[in-house]
Enzyme design. Structure first.
Site, PDB file in Angstrom:
ATOM      1  N   LYS A 101       0.828  -1.203   0.000  1.00  0.00           N
ATOM      2  CA  LYS A 101       0.000   0.000   0.000  1.00  0.00           C
ATOM      3  C   LYS A 101       0.863   1.254   0.000  1.00  0.00           C
ATOM      4  O   LYS A 101       0.633   2.181  -0.757  1.00  0.00           O
ATOM      5  CB  LYS A 101      -0.917   0.023   1.238  1.00  0.00           C
ATOM      6  CG  LYS A 101      -1.927  -1.095   1.325  1.00  0.00           C
ATOM      7  CD  LYS A 101      -2.908  -0.879   2.460  1.00  0.00           C
ATOM      8  CE  LYS A 101      -2.286  -1.117   3.814  1.00  0.00           C
ATOM      9  NZ  LYS A 101      -2.085  -2.556   4.117  1.00  0.00           N
ATOM     10  N   LYS A 139      14.415   7.605  11.680  1.00  0.00           N
ATOM     11  CA  LYS A 139      15.717   8.006  11.149  1.00  0.00           C
ATOM     12  C   LYS A 139      15.752   9.506  10.875  1.00  0.00           C
ATOM     13  O   LYS A 139      16.759  10.181  11.148  1.00  0.00           O
ATOM     14  CB  LYS A 139      16.003   7.233   9.858  1.00  0.00           C
ATOM     15  CG  LYS A 139      17.293   7.647   9.158  1.00  0.00           C
ATOM     16  CD  LYS A 139      17.538   6.807   7.914  1.00  0.00           C
ATOM     17  CE  LYS A 139      18.823   7.240   7.207  1.00  0.00           C
ATOM     18  NZ  LYS A 139      19.140   6.384   6.039  1.00  0.00           N
ATOM     19  N   ARG A 146      15.744 -48.100  23.911  1.00  0.00           N
ATOM     20  CA  ARG A 146      15.772 -49.058  25.032  1.00  0.00           C
ATOM     21  C   ARG A 146      15.921 -48.328  26.365  1.00  0.00           C
ATOM     22  O   ARG A 146      15.272 -48.659  27.349  1.00  0.00           O
ATOM     23  CB  ARG A 146      16.928 -50.042  24.849  1.00  0.00           C
ATOM     24  CG  ARG A 146      16.792 -50.950  23.633  1.00  0.00           C
ATOM     25  CD  ARG A 146      17.736 -52.146  23.716  1.00  0.00           C
ATOM     26  NE  ARG A 146      19.124 -51.766  23.882  1.00  0.00           N
ATOM     27  CZ  ARG A 146      19.955 -51.468  22.882  1.00  0.00           C
ATOM     28  NH1 ARG A 146      19.514 -51.473  21.643  1.00  0.00           N
ATOM     29  NH2 ARG A 146      21.215 -51.166  23.116  1.00  0.00           N
ATOM     30  N   HIS A 180      32.857 -41.691  22.956  1.00  0.00           N
ATOM     31  CA  HIS A 180      32.182 -40.694  23.797  1.00  0.00           C
ATOM     32  C   HIS A 180      32.198 -39.324  23.114  1.00  0.00           C
ATOM     33  O   HIS A 180      32.485 -38.309  23.734  1.00  0.00           O
ATOM     34  CB  HIS A 180      32.821 -40.625  25.181  1.00  0.00           C
ATOM     35  CG  HIS A 180      32.796 -41.930  25.914  1.00  0.00           C
ATOM     36  ND1 HIS A 180      33.620 -42.213  26.971  1.00  0.00           N
ATOM     37  CD2 HIS A 180      32.053 -43.054  25.709  1.00  0.00           C
ATOM     38  CE1 HIS A 180      33.392 -43.442  27.406  1.00  0.00           C
ATOM     39  NE2 HIS A 180      32.430 -43.964  26.643  1.00  0.00           N
ATOM     40  N   GLY A 223      35.364 -50.688  21.755  1.00  0.00           N
ATOM     41  CA  GLY A 223      33.964 -50.312  21.959  1.00  0.00           C
ATOM     42  C   GLY A 223      33.573 -49.008  21.305  1.00  0.00           C
ATOM     43  O   GLY A 223      32.530 -48.430  21.637  1.00  0.00           O
ATOM     44  N   GLU A 238      31.289 -50.966  18.441  1.00  0.00           N
ATOM     45  CA  GLU A 238      29.827 -50.890  18.524  1.00  0.00           C
ATOM     46  C   GLU A 238      29.183 -50.676  17.158  1.00  0.00           C
ATOM     47  O   GLU A 238      28.233 -51.361  16.792  1.00  0.00           O
ATOM     48  CB  GLU A 238      29.414 -49.737  19.457  1.00  0.00           C
ATOM     49  CG  GLU A 238      29.629 -50.009  20.932  1.00  0.00           C
ATOM     50  CD  GLU A 238      28.504 -50.816  21.548  1.00  0.00           C
ATOM     51  OE1 GLU A 238      27.450 -50.977  20.897  1.00  0.00           O
ATOM     52  OE2 GLU A 238      28.683 -51.290  22.672  1.00  0.00           O
ATOM     53  N   ARG A 259      44.119 -25.552  29.224  1.00  0.00           N
ATOM     54  CA  ARG A 259      44.701 -25.923  27.932  1.00  0.00           C
ATOM     55  C   ARG A 259      46.027 -26.656  28.113  1.00  0.00           C
ATOM     56  O   ARG A 259      46.350 -27.578  27.374  1.00  0.00           O
ATOM     57  CB  ARG A 259      44.878 -24.656  27.090  1.00  0.00           C
ATOM     58  CG  ARG A 259      45.137 -24.919  25.628  1.00  0.00           C
ATOM     59  CD  ARG A 259      44.746 -23.729  24.793  1.00  0.00           C
ATOM     60  NE  ARG A 259      43.346 -23.394  24.996  1.00  0.00           N
ATOM     61  CZ  ARG A 259      42.326 -24.059  24.456  1.00  0.00           C
ATOM     62  NH1 ARG A 259      42.559 -25.068  23.640  1.00  0.00           N
ATOM     63  NH2 ARG A 259      41.087 -23.705  24.713  1.00  0.00           N
ATOM     64  N   PHE A 293      42.457 -19.734  21.556  1.00  0.00           N
ATOM     65  CA  PHE A 293      43.766 -19.078  21.624  1.00  0.00           C
ATOM     66  C   PHE A 293      44.611 -19.588  22.782  1.00  0.00           C
ATOM     67  O   PHE A 293      44.115 -20.187  23.739  1.00  0.00           O
ATOM     68  CB  PHE A 293      43.615 -17.557  21.705  1.00  0.00           C
ATOM     69  CG  PHE A 293      42.820 -17.055  22.894  1.00  0.00           C
ATOM     70  CD1 PHE A 293      43.281 -17.198  24.194  1.00  0.00           C
ATOM     71  CD2 PHE A 293      41.607 -16.397  22.710  1.00  0.00           C
ATOM     72  CE1 PHE A 293      42.568 -16.727  25.279  1.00  0.00           C
ATOM     73  CE2 PHE A 293      40.873 -15.913  23.783  1.00  0.00           C
ATOM     74  CZ  PHE A 293      41.364 -16.082  25.076  1.00  0.00           C
ATOM     75  N   ARG A 339      37.344 -19.654  16.035  1.00  0.00           N
ATOM     76  CA  ARG A 339      37.412 -20.515  17.212  1.00  0.00           C
ATOM     77  C   ARG A 339      36.464 -21.687  17.074  1.00  0.00           C
ATOM     78  O   ARG A 339      35.390 -21.562  16.470  1.00  0.00           O
ATOM     79  CB  ARG A 339      37.039 -19.691  18.456  1.00  0.00           C
ATOM     80  CG  ARG A 339      37.324 -20.392  19.765  1.00  0.00           C
ATOM     81  CD  ARG A 339      36.841 -19.544  20.939  1.00  0.00           C
ATOM     82  NE  ARG A 339      35.382 -19.563  21.047  1.00  0.00           N
ATOM     83  CZ  ARG A 339      34.695 -18.864  21.945  1.00  0.00           C
ATOM     84  NH1 ARG A 339      35.327 -18.047  22.777  1.00  0.00           N
ATOM     85  NH2 ARG A 339      33.390 -18.930  21.996  1.00  0.00           N
TER      86      ARG A 339
END
Length: 507
Positions: free
Chosen positions: A66, A137, A209, A271, A300, A323, A428, A456, A503
């Site tokens: 519009k 603005k 399960r 894991h 495993g 596995e 680290r 870093f 990173r």
């Protein structure tokens, strides 16, 4: 002070507007309007100019368009003290708009009242926020009202100041208008993110399960058949699926250059951490090298490869307990060997997961983030010398592997083989100690190896320890206020260091 001589009014909520409109009329303000607001003003007996008289277009596309026209936005955005602006406005018959009263479609109210996405999407306002932002603005010249609670505020100002507003008052209205737009966009964003979460759970439910531990219940929402065909083994468990996801995230990195064209890649996941990975000319060679990286942790584990499993590789893999094995294809001889144990899960990969979002439930809500794409954003040689061709390949490989280790993460690589890794440590330097000890445990010579860090180096202790172990090149994202400590050490000892600018924390 500026006197309001013209106004554009287009609102959804009209309660409380009548008194302000009557005052504007009494003060000689020319009013432009659209649709339902125009009809409302006309019923008050106040003259109003339809916006289509300016645009020469009616409301089109079911009301979606519009006011999106230069004759409207030129009148809002034109600077009153800019001769070029004023000349262009005169040239194109664009009237100045001193006041913009616009509110927004009731998006949040619609979301609260219906689940019909078509209705909800139609309440995403386009012209409204555009006009509000334009007027805000240009608040040096224009007053903007973006909410019905501001009607009475402006009315009092105009009565007390004979139709004029100060710069401070216009700026105050502009700030409130930007707040309205911010809240509106946030509500829309929240809706779509919530919709994505609901979509993720609005899929086929598979009862597992148990969960991470036997006493925990678990379900999976999704269609695993889209990703792979299970050709052998027991039903996938919760922990299997978590490791399979980690395995697929890693192997997808090797589907295209720069790291996808250097031969076969085999990886061992335990894991969700990579405990062995190597890139070699053949699948069998890559398996042997990956296993050698940490044969202890491989027990495993979940295995993944980007090439076909042949008989020679199957014979070698068959010697250990694992596995799950994931590969794009298996030879008939390999399947015969690997199916010798009925519970061993074999998955033939058909496609990579296409999701761009990751979800994690915590506290009383859900976290959503985009997937961690890319390996590095820059390749800045910052050390005491340029990296060699071999170091470059190993550094890119190590940086990618580090991306798939839990933080704090350190990866030691030599000849595209993971020879030591440290992950999930609280410092680290502890991760580096762990990675060096792993390398020593399996009798790897670290002279000429490279090191990657997922974040870093806050101190130069890691480069010192790595150098003492035989490391010759380092790769890290940079960003520490003490980056220069590590860089200077590399310069003093003729070591290479690459800064990536990206990173890869993984919690």
């Amino acid at each position: 002070m500026k006197k309001i001589q013209s106004a554009l009014i287009s609102v959804f909520y009209k309660d409380g507007l009548d008194s302000l409109v009557q005052l504007l009329y009494q003060q000689g303000v020319t009013i432009y309007s659209t649709g339902g607001t125009q009809a409302f003003i006309e019923k008050l007996g106040v003259p109003v100019i339809p916006v289509e008289n300016l645009t020469s277009y009616p409301s089109i596309l079911g009301g979606r368009v519009k006011t999106l026209h230069p004759s409207v936005f030129g009148g809002i955005l034109g600077k009153r003290d800019d001769e070029q602006h004023l000349a262009e406005m005169k040239q194109y018959n664009i009237p100045e708009m001193d006041l913009v009263i616009v509110d927004l479609y009731p998006f949040e109210e619609t979301v609260a009242s219906t689940t019909d996405e078509k209705q909800i999407i139609e309440k995403i306002d386009i012209g409204g926020p555009s006009m509000i932002r334009a007027a805000a603005k240009n608040h040096k010249d224009v007053v903007v009202l973006a909410a019905k609670k501001e009607y009475a505020v402006l009315e009092e100002i105009l009565r007390n100041q004979n139709g004029e507003t100060s710069y401070e008052q216009r700026r105050s209205f502009a700030i409130k208008a930007f707040d309205v737009c911010t809240a509106y966009d946030t509500a829309i964003s929240n809706y779509f993110h919530q919709s994505a979460i609901e979509t993720a759970f609005n899929k086929e439910e598979k009862i597992l399960r148990y969960g991470e531990n036997p006493h925990q219940t678990a379900r999976f929402y999704g269609n695993l058949d889209e990703l792979f065909t299970q050709v052998n083994g027991k039903e996938l468990s919760y922990n299997n699926l978590v490791d399979v996801d980690a395995a697929l995230q890693l192997i997808r990195e090797f589907q295209s250059p720069p790291l996808g064209d250097g031969g076969s890649v085999f990886a061992i996941i335990k894991h969700t951490n990579v405990c062995g990975v190597a890139q070699r000319p053949t699948v069998k060679d890559s398996w042997d090298a990956a296993l050698a990286g940490d044969p202890e942790s491989a027990f495993g584990g979940v295995l993944v490869c980007n090439g076909e499993i042949d008989k020679a590789t199957a014979d070698a893999i068959n010697e250990i307990f694992f596995e799950v094995l994931i590969a794009p294809s298996f030879s008939s001889e390999a399947l015969a060997i690997l199916k010798s144990k009925k519970n061993r899960i074999l998955l033939q990969l058909k496609a990579q997961p296409a999701t761009k979002d990751q979800f994690k439930s915590l506290l009383n809500g859900v976290l959503v983030q985009g997937t961690d794409e890319g390996n590095f954003t820059e390749w800045k040689e910052a050390g005491g010398r340029e990296t060699t061709a071999t170091e470059k390949e190993d550094l890119a490989f190590a940086n990618l592997i580090c991306k798939h280790l839990k933080s704090n993460a350190i990866a030691l690589v030599k000849n595209k083989q993971l020879v030591g890794k440290g992950c999930g440590q609280t410092s680290r330097i502890d991760s580096l100690r762990q990675s060096v000890e792993k390398a020593k445990q399996f009798k790897f010579d670290l002279n000429g190896a490279v090191m990657a860090s997922d974040a870093f180096f806050p101190f130069n202790d890691c480069v010192q320890m790595g150098h003492a172990a035989g490391i010759t090149a380092f790769i890290q994202p940079g960003g520490s206020i003490r980056d220069n400590d590590s860089i200077e050490y590399c310069k003093q000892n003729n070591l290479a260091m690459v800064i990536t600018g990206l990173r890869h924390f993984k919690h």
